[in-house]
Design a protein around this motif. Structure first.
Motif, PDB file in Angstrom:
ATOM      1  N   TYR A 194      26.400 -10.317  29.554  1.00  0.00           N
ATOM      2  CA  TYR A 194      25.875 -11.655  29.768  1.00  0.00           C
ATOM      3  C   TYR A 194      26.035 -12.428  28.467  1.00  0.00           C
ATOM      4  O   TYR A 194      25.562 -11.982  27.418  1.00  0.00           O
TER       5      TYR A 194
ATOM      6  N   HIS B  61      36.788 -19.812  36.127  1.00  0.00           N
ATOM      7  CA  HIS B  61      35.556 -19.074  36.362  1.00  0.00           C
ATOM      8  C   HIS B  61      34.556 -19.424  35.264  1.00  0.00           C
ATOM      9  O   HIS B  61      34.935 -19.816  34.157  1.00  0.00           O
TER      10      HIS B  61
ATOM     11  N   THR C  47      30.950 -18.015  33.452  1.00  0.00           N
ATOM     12  CA  THR C  47      30.089 -16.852  33.259  1.00  0.00           C
ATOM     13  C   THR C  47      28.703 -17.328  32.839  1.00  0.00           C
ATOM     14  O   THR C  47      28.559 -18.082  31.873  1.00  0.00           O
TER      15      THR C  47
ATOM     16  N   THR D 287      21.448 -16.558  35.604  1.00  0.00           N
ATOM     17  CA  THR D 287      21.800 -15.715  36.753  1.00  0.00           C
ATOM     18  C   THR D 287      20.569 -15.435  37.601  1.00  0.00           C
ATOM     19  O   THR D 287      20.620 -15.489  38.836  1.00  0.00           O
TER      20      THR D 287
ATOM     21  N   GLU E 106      30.439  -8.580  39.846  1.00  0.00           N
ATOM     22  CA  GLU E 106      29.985  -9.408  38.726  1.00  0.00           C
ATOM     23  C   GLU E 106      29.490 -10.753  39.260  1.00  0.00           C
ATOM     24  O   GLU E 106      30.116 -11.784  39.051  1.00  0.00           O
TER      25      GLU E 106
ATOM     26  N   HIS F 266      27.359 -12.750  38.299  1.00  0.00           N
ATOM     27  CA  HIS F 266      27.045 -13.755  37.278  1.00  0.00           C
ATOM     28  C   HIS F 266      28.288 -14.528  36.847  1.00  0.00           C
ATOM     29  O   HIS F 266      28.202 -15.457  36.048  1.00  0.00           O
ATOM     30  N   ILE F 267      29.457 -14.166  37.402  1.00  0.00           N
ATOM     31  CA  ILE F 267      30.693 -14.894  37.145  1.00  0.00           C
ATOM     32  C   ILE F 267      31.007 -15.708  38.395  1.00  0.00           C
ATOM     33  O   ILE F 267      31.296 -15.159  39.454  1.00  0.00           O
TER      34      ILE F 267
END
Length: 94
Positions: free
Chosen positions: A4, A23, A25, A31, A69, A71-72
């Motif tokens: 993160y 993308h 992050t 998140t 993933e 959080h992406i």
């Protein structure tokens, strides 16, 4: 191990013959807020991802949840989209 970032990170744009992609992050705290909004079960609407602090020009859509993933955030928009208005020229409108 999940990485993160300390703040929101933005990829460079990349493209195929139809779309440009990027993308984004998210940090861990953002998140968690995203999960509060979606329960991890749906894509974010533009007003939702903007409320999380994601800043990009107009026309981007959150188009996929990458389960390994989450959080992406994966975004795309049609090539030729006006970044100020988010509108697609009629000749390339699918």
């Amino acid at each position: 191990m999940v990485h993160y970032p300390d703040e929101i990170e933005y990829s460079e744009k990349y493209a195929d013959n139809t779309y440009e992609f990027r993308h984004v992050t998210l940090p861990k705290n953002i998140t968690k807020e995203m999960y509060r909004i979606t329960q991890g079960k749906r894509l974010l609407k533009e007003d939702e991802w903007r409320s999380l602090g994601v800043q990009q020009s107009r026309g981007w859509e959150h188009y996929e949840i990458h389960r390994p993933e989450p959080h992406i955030l994966l975004y795309r928009r049609l090539l030729g989209t006006d970044p100020v208005t988010g509108r697609v020229p009629e000749q390339i409108n699918p």
